[in-house]
Scaffold this motif. Structure first.
Motif, mmCIF file in Angstrom:
data_model
loop_
_atom_site.group_PDB
_atom_site.id
_atom_site.type_symbol
_atom_site.label_atom_id
_atom_site.label_comp_id
_atom_site.label_asym_id
_atom_site.label_seq_id
_atom_site.Cartn_x
_atom_site.Cartn_y
_atom_site.Cartn_z
ATOM 1 N N VAL A 1 101.117 46.284 49.273
ATOM 2 C CA VAL A 1 100.057 46.645 48.328
ATOM 3 C C VAL A 1 99.295 45.378 47.954
ATOM 4 O O VAL A 1 99.870 44.427 47.412
ATOM 5 N N SER A 2 98.012 45.361 48.238
ATOM 6 C CA SER A 2 97.188 44.184 47.965
ATOM 7 C C SER A 2 96.927 44.041 46.472
ATOM 8 O O SER A 2 97.097 44.993 45.695
ATOM 9 N N GLU A 3 96.488 42.863 46.070
ATOM 10 C CA GLU A 3 96.157 42.637 44.658
ATOM 11 C C GLU A 3 95.041 43.579 44.209
ATOM 12 O O GLU A 3 95.058 44.091 43.092
ATOM 13 N N ARG A 4 94.078 43.809 45.093
ATOM 14 C CA ARG A 4 92.991 44.722 44.758
ATOM 15 C C ARG A 4 93.527 46.141 44.553
ATOM 16 O O ARG A 4 93.122 46.836 43.607
ATOM 17 N N SER A 5 94.437 46.571 45.434
ATOM 18 C CA SER A 5 95.001 47.917 45.309
ATOM 19 C C SER A 5 95.853 48.042 44.053
ATOM 20 O O SER A 5 95.880 49.100 43.409
ATOM 21 N N LYS A 6 96.569 46.970 43.695
ATOM 22 C CA LYS A 6 97.361 47.001 42.476
ATOM 23 C C LYS A 6 96.476 47.272 41.261
ATOM 24 O O LYS A 6 96.808 48.099 40.403
ATOM 25 N N LEU A 7 95.338 46.595 41.215
ATOM 26 C CA LEU A 7 94.403 46.801 40.105
ATOM 27 C C LEU A 7 93.859 48.226 40.101
ATOM 28 O O LEU A 7 93.684 48.837 39.039
ATOM 29 N N GLU A 8 93.592 48.768 41.298
ATOM 30 C CA GLU A 8 93.075 50.134 41.387
ATOM 31 C C GLU A 8 94.122 51.140 40.926
ATOM 32 O O GLU A 8 93.799 52.107 40.214
ATOM 33 N N ILE A 9 95.377 50.925 41.320
ATOM 34 C CA ILE A 9 96.455 51.823 40.909
ATOM 35 C C ILE A 9 96.618 51.788 39.390
ATOM 36 O O ILE A 9 96.750 52.833 38.739
ATOM 37 N N ILE A 10 96.625 50.598 38.819
ATOM 38 C CA ILE A 10 96.729 50.480 37.361
ATOM 39 C C ILE A 10 95.540 51.154 36.680
ATOM 40 O O ILE A 10 95.694 51.845 35.665
ATOM 41 N N HIS A 11 94.351 50.993 37.259
ATOM 42 C CA HIS A 11 93.145 51.627 36.732
ATOM 43 C C HIS A 11 93.299 53.147 36.708
ATOM 44 O O HIS A 11 92.934 53.809 35.727
ATOM 45 N N ILE A 12 93.871 53.702 37.770
ATOM 46 C CA ILE A 12 94.111 55.149 37.835
ATOM 47 C C ILE A 12 95.105 55.573 36.759
ATOM 48 O O ILE A 12 94.881 56.545 36.023
ATOM 49 N N LEU A 13 96.197 54.829 36.632
ATOM 50 C CA LEU A 13 97.242 55.197 35.681
ATOM 51 C C LEU A 13 96.799 55.046 34.232
ATOM 52 O O LEU A 13 97.277 55.775 33.354
ATOM 53 N N GLU A 14 95.897 54.125 33.973
ATOM 54 C CA GLU A 14 95.410 53.947 32.600
ATOM 55 C C GLU A 14 94.583 55.138 32.123
ATOM 56 O O GLU A 14 94.338 55.273 30.921
ATOM 57 N N ALA A 15 94.198 56.002 33.055
ATOM 58 C CA ALA A 15 93.495 57.227 32.665
ATOM 59 C C ALA A 15 94.418 58.199 31.954
ATOM 60 O O ALA A 15 93.957 59.129 31.290
ATOM 61 N N ILE A 16 95.747 57.986 32.081
ATOM 62 C CA ILE A 16 96.697 58.907 31.446
ATOM 63 C C ILE A 16 97.581 58.223 30.407
ATOM 64 O O ILE A 16 98.496 58.834 29.866
ATOM 65 N N GLY A 17 97.320 56.938 30.114
ATOM 66 C CA GLY A 17 98.114 56.267 29.094
ATOM 67 C C GLY A 17 98.323 54.793 29.381
ATOM 68 O O GLY A 17 97.505 54.156 30.035
ATOM 69 N N SER A 18 99.439 54.256 28.920
ATOM 70 C CA SER A 18 99.751 52.844 29.114
ATOM 71 C C SER A 18 100.562 52.648 30.390
ATOM 72 O O SER A 18 101.207 53.583 30.885
ATOM 73 N N VAL A 19 100.545 51.422 30.932
ATOM 74 C CA VAL A 19 101.205 51.127 32.207
ATOM 75 C C VAL A 19 101.985 49.825 32.096
ATOM 76 O O VAL A 19 101.483 48.835 31.556
ATOM 77 N N LYS A 20 103.209 49.832 32.625
ATOM 78 C CA LYS A 20 104.015 48.621 32.727
ATOM 79 C C LYS A 20 104.415 48.427 34.188
ATOM 80 O O LYS A 20 104.828 49.379 34.855
ATOM 81 N N VAL A 21 104.287 47.204 34.693
ATOM 82 C CA VAL A 21 104.745 46.877 36.045
ATOM 83 C C VAL A 21 106.203 46.437 35.953
ATOM 84 O O VAL A 21 106.539 45.554 35.154
ATOM 85 N N VAL A 22 107.073 47.069 36.755
ATOM 86 C CA VAL A 22 108.509 46.775 36.711
ATOM 87 C C VAL A 22 109.046 46.610 38.129
ATOM 88 O O VAL A 22 108.363 46.916 39.112
ATOM 89 N N ASP A 23 110.277 46.141 38.247
ATOM 90 C CA ASP A 23 110.966 46.138 39.529
ATOM 91 C C ASP A 23 111.427 47.554 39.847
ATOM 92 O O ASP A 23 111.727 48.338 38.927
ATOM 93 N N GLU A 24 111.515 47.876 41.136
ATOM 94 C CA GLU A 24 111.899 49.241 41.512
ATOM 95 C C GLU A 24 113.261 49.633 40.937
ATOM 96 O O GLU A 24 113.443 50.769 40.505
ATOM 97 N N GLU A 25 114.195 48.698 40.917
ATOM 98 C CA GLU A 25 115.529 48.995 40.391
ATOM 99 C C GLU A 25 115.460 49.472 38.935
ATOM 100 O O GLU A 25 116.270 50.303 38.501
#
Length: 270
Positions: A138-162
């Motif tokens: 996942v590129s840095e640009r895609s990461k920003l786009e994904i966060i942008h999408i998720l912010e449409a439904i609330g807050s977002v935290k980036v975490v480790d998969e575990e």
């Protein structure tokens, strides 16, 4: 503008679609939806949000920039088989399927950018507490786009998969625990003669106020509790009952059981 295809059209897919269209982050013309068999739900989404239904030839999948996996875990493997051959090499996958790992998704859909998200049902009112993780593709640009999408439904935290297992237990399942607490709050109030309507409004306002106090972040929860609890007062009497009934142990057991179930679900598809 990215073309997004939702595979699965249930409550979570609708919540995300509602957020994207309400916040005008993605045009409905660029949102496509498909599911296994619920034609009525697809028609509901099309009428309500003016999104597009994926046709039988799956052209939308071939042209998708982002595919959101929003089916139930038990349907995931079959769904992967249905869509794998249609995906182009550049398509990014966003999965909201509980328990199914990035590695499992990659095994069935190929090596590609994959993000896993754990939102909750408060996405329906734009107040989800979502956590996201991704693979190295996942590129840095895609990461920003994904966060942008998720912010449409609330807050977002980036975490480790575990960490998604405990996030699932805490935030993903959390609304259900609070609704259960609301049920008991109302039942206890009714036992003492208060109407359910009044009890519910009092509970809602109490929770909103307490949430705002916590959100300020300048005082620890334990200290906020102490400030409410006067020696010899009503709050102390109530808290003593919570302690005597070992509510803390019940909460630990609740989170432990939910995160363990998340791990079991994940291993089931490895």
């Amino acid at each position: 503008m990215s073309k997004i295809v939702f595979v699965g059209a249930g409550a979570m897919a609708e919540a995300i679609i509602n957020g994207l269209t309400k916040e005008e982050k993605v045009s409905p013309a660029h949102i496509h939806v498909m599911n296994k068999s619920d034609v009525e739900q697809l028609e509901h989404l099309q009428i309500s949000y003016n999104v597009q239904i994926v046709c039988a030839e799956r052209k939308a999948l071939m042209e998708a920039d982002i595919v959101v996996l929003a089916m139930k875990p038990k349907d995931a493997i079959d769904a992967f088989g249905e869509i794998a051959s249609y995906l182009n090499g550049d398509t990014t996958i966003i999965s909201v399927i509980a328990g199914v790992s990035i590695q499992t998704i990659a095994t069935h859909l190929g090596s590609r950018p994959i993000a896993r998200v754990m939102p909750n049902t408060s996405a329906a009112v734009g107040l989800s507490a979502s956590a996201v993780c991704w693979n190295e593709l996942v590129s840095e640009r895609s990461k920003l786009e994904i966060i942008h999408i998720l912010e449409a439904i609330g807050s977002v935290k980036v975490v480790d998969e575990e960490d998604l297992h405990v996030v699932t237990a805490l935030a993903g399942s959390g609304p259900a625990y609070l609704y259960y607490f609301a049920e008991q709050f109302e039942a206890a109030a009714a036992r003492h003669g208060l109407s359910l309507g009044d009890a519910r409004q009092l509970f809602i306002q109490t929770m909103e106020g307490a949430a705002q106090m916590l959100k300020k972040g300048d005082v620890e929860p334990s200290e906020l509790r102490r400030k409410v609890t006067s020696p010899g007062g009503t709050t102390e009497a109530g808290v003593e009952q919570l302690v005597q009934h070992k509510v803390n142990e019940a909460i630990f057991a609740c989170i432990d059981a939910a995160q363990s179930k998340s791990r079991v679900l994940g291993k089931q598809y490895e």
